[in-house]
Design a protein around this motif. Structure first.
Motif, PDB file in Angstrom:
ATOM      1  N   ASP A 124     -42.028  44.646  -3.971  1.00 20.18           N
ATOM      2  CA  ASP A 124     -41.611  43.528  -2.849  1.00 20.18           C
ATOM      3  C   ASP A 124     -40.994  42.415  -3.382  1.00 20.18           C
ATOM      4  OD1 ASP A 124     -42.680  45.370  -0.887  1.00 20.18           O
ATOM      5  OD2 ASP A 124     -44.478  44.135  -0.722  1.00 20.18           O
ATOM      6  N   LEU A 125     -39.774  42.277  -3.213  1.00 22.31           N
ATOM      7  CA  LEU A 125     -39.061  41.128  -3.563  1.00 22.31           C
ATOM      8  C   LEU A 125     -38.872  39.904  -2.520  1.00 22.31           C
ATOM      9  CD1 LEU A 125     -37.129  40.205  -5.835  1.00 22.31           C
ATOM     10  CD2 LEU A 125     -35.098  41.145  -4.524  1.00 22.31           C
ATOM     11  N   THR A 126     -38.998  38.805  -3.204  1.00 22.21           N
ATOM     12  CA  THR A 126     -39.030  37.427  -2.575  1.00 22.21           C
ATOM     13  C   THR A 126     -38.214  36.528  -3.145  1.00 22.21           C
ATOM     14  OG1 THR A 126     -41.126  37.745  -1.260  1.00 22.21           O
ATOM     15  CG2 THR A 126     -40.245  35.578  -1.284  1.00 22.21           C
ATOM     16  N   ILE A 127     -37.133  35.707  -2.503  1.00 19.79           N
ATOM     17  CA  ILE A 127     -36.352  34.828  -3.106  1.00 19.79           C
ATOM     18  C   ILE A 127     -36.350  33.682  -2.475  1.00 19.79           C
ATOM     19  CG2 ILE A 127     -33.816  33.975  -3.667  1.00 19.79           C
ATOM     20  CD1 ILE A 127     -33.299  37.007  -4.192  1.00 19.79           C
ATOM     21  N   VAL A 128     -36.521  32.273  -3.376  1.00 20.14           N
ATOM     22  CA  VAL A 128     -36.465  31.078  -2.779  1.00 20.14           C
ATOM     23  C   VAL A 128     -35.527  30.361  -3.227  1.00 20.14           C
ATOM     24  CG1 VAL A 128     -37.892  28.881  -2.468  1.00 20.14           C
ATOM     25  CG2 VAL A 128     -39.297  31.131  -2.625  1.00 20.14           C
ATOM     26  N   ALA A 129     -34.626  30.051  -2.368  1.00 21.16           N
ATOM     27  CA  ALA A 129     -33.242  29.293  -2.615  1.00 21.16           C
ATOM     28  C   ALA A 129     -33.371  27.843  -1.964  1.00 21.16           C
ATOM     29  CB  ALA A 129     -32.021  29.971  -2.265  1.00 21.16           C
ATOM     30  N   ASP A 130     -33.451  26.973  -2.855  1.00 19.28           N
ATOM     31  CA  ASP A 130     -33.590  25.635  -2.609  1.00 19.28           C
ATOM     32  C   ASP A 130     -34.699  25.283  -1.517  1.00 19.28           C
ATOM     33  OD1 ASP A 130     -31.689  24.503  -4.123  1.00 19.28           O
ATOM     34  OD2 ASP A 130     -30.113  24.323  -2.789  1.00 19.28           O
ATOM     35  N   GLY A 131     -35.833  25.992  -1.534  1.00 22.86           N
ATOM     36  CA  GLY A 131     -37.047  25.833  -0.851  1.00 22.86           C
ATOM     37  C   GLY A 131     -37.040  26.632   0.244  1.00 22.86           C
ATOM     38  N   VAL A 132     -35.919  27.570   0.612  1.00 19.02           N
ATOM     39  CA  VAL A 132     -35.764  28.464   1.764  1.00 19.02           C
ATOM     40  C   VAL A 132     -36.322  29.824   1.411  1.00 19.02           C
ATOM     41  CG1 VAL A 132     -34.479  29.589   3.634  1.00 19.02           C
ATOM     42  CG2 VAL A 132     -33.985  27.239   2.846  1.00 19.02           C
ATOM     43  N   ARG A 133     -37.326  30.247   1.846  1.00 23.21           N
ATOM     44  CA  ARG A 133     -37.728  31.817   1.555  1.00 23.21           C
ATOM     45  C   ARG A 133     -36.917  32.753   2.215  1.00 23.21           C
ATOM     46  NH1 ARG A 133     -43.063  32.317  -0.816  1.00 23.21           N
ATOM     47  NH2 ARG A 133     -43.285  30.422   0.156  1.00 23.21           N
ATOM     48  N   PHE A 134     -36.525  33.691   1.575  1.00 19.11           N
ATOM     49  CA  PHE A 134     -36.186  35.189   2.027  1.00 19.11           C
ATOM     50  C   PHE A 134     -36.907  36.051   1.189  1.00 19.11           C
ATOM     51  CE2 PHE A 134     -32.509  32.084   1.401  1.00 19.11           C
ATOM     52  CZ  PHE A 134     -31.998  32.044   2.509  1.00 19.11           C
ATOM     53  N   ARG A 135     -37.424  37.170   2.368  1.00 17.80           N
ATOM     54  CA  ARG A 135     -38.297  38.127   2.043  1.00 17.80           C
ATOM     55  C   ARG A 135     -37.316  39.406   2.193  1.00 17.80           C
ATOM     56  NH1 ARG A 135     -43.775  36.735   1.952  1.00 17.80           N
ATOM     57  NH2 ARG A 135     -44.167  34.883   3.145  1.00 17.80           N
ATOM     58  N   LEU A 136     -37.138  40.051   1.174  1.00 15.37           N
ATOM     59  CA  LEU A 136     -35.896  41.040   0.981  1.00 15.37           C
ATOM     60  C   LEU A 136     -36.368  42.273   0.837  1.00 15.37           C
ATOM     61  CD1 LEU A 136     -33.283  39.201  -1.533  1.00 15.37           C
ATOM     62  CD2 LEU A 136     -33.299  39.257   1.204  1.00 15.37           C
ATOM     63  N   GLY A 137     -37.869  42.450   1.100  1.00 12.09           N
ATOM     64  CA  GLY A 137     -38.472  43.753   1.515  1.00 12.09           C
ATOM     65  C   GLY A 137     -38.854  44.572  -0.044  1.00 12.09           C
TER      66      GLY A 137
END
Length: 205
Positions: A124-137
């Motif tokens: 499972d990959l999650t990215i946090v960009a400038d505090g915004v979380r993106f759950r990419l599955g």
């Protein structure tokens, strides 16, 4: 009189060929206007663009770029002795760079320990960009092999996920980008983020 006729005959004979040659040369674009399909700017990444006739799309891609070989965050990380790189591609339908249908993100993990592969529940990959979380599955396993590096076997694992283009833009425009793959956390370096911004800038908007 004979001298004048000789001069006029010379002009009529030579000048037409000179004009034709000039017309041919003027049709050629100056060398500076010719653009290549690949470049390697200051961030050190390599970006290439090509048209895939079978898929009917133009793909512009940031080739494999190292993120880190340092210690990873996370007490339960399986990547304490590994190197992680990434690659990103933007997929544009047809032969144009005005509209991106989707992006793909690949993570390449290289380690000397074959036991440090990522099972399905660790992808499972999650990215946090400038505090915004993106759950990419869950990332798909698209490659797994062993390479010999200076007489040492290195296991290479390639994971991939499709990313909405708007999400890619949010990540590329961020000042800080962190990633979490399974139980392992790491951050993109400044040069990695600069490479993403460079890739985004190749799309005509």
């Amino acid at each position: 009189m004979k001298s004048l006729l000789l001069i006029l005959s010379f002009c009529v004979t030579v000048f037409p060929f000179t004009k034709i040659e000039f017309a041919r040369n003027s049709a050629l674009p100056p060398p500076s206007s010719v653009q290549t399909s690949s470049s390697k700017p200051k961030h050190g990444g390599k970006i290439e663009a090509k048209y895939d006739g079978f898929a009917g799309e133009t793909v512009i891609a940031l080739k494999k770029m190292r993120i880190t070989c340092e210690a990873f965050k996370g007490m339960q990380s399986a990547l304490r002795d590994a190197c992680v790189s990434f690659a990103v591609s933007l997929h544009c339908p047809g032969q144009q760079l005005d509209y991106v249908r989707y992006a793909k993100l690949s993570l390449i993990v290289e380690t000397k320990d074959w036991q440090k592969r990522h099972p399905l529940d660790e992808r499972d990959l999650t990215i946090v960009a400038d505090g915004v979380r993106f759950r990419l599955g869950t990332m798909s396993l698209v490659g797994q092999d062993v390479e010999n590096d200076r007489l040492v076997d290195v296991m290479r694992e390639v994971l991939e996920v499709t990313v909405p283009y708007k999400t890619f833009l949010s990540i590329a425009r961020a000042e800080t980008v962190g990633m979490r793959l399974g139980k392992t956390e790491f951050e993109l370096k400044d040069k990695n983020i600069e490479a993403l911004r460079d890739l985004a800038s190749r799309i005509k908007q």
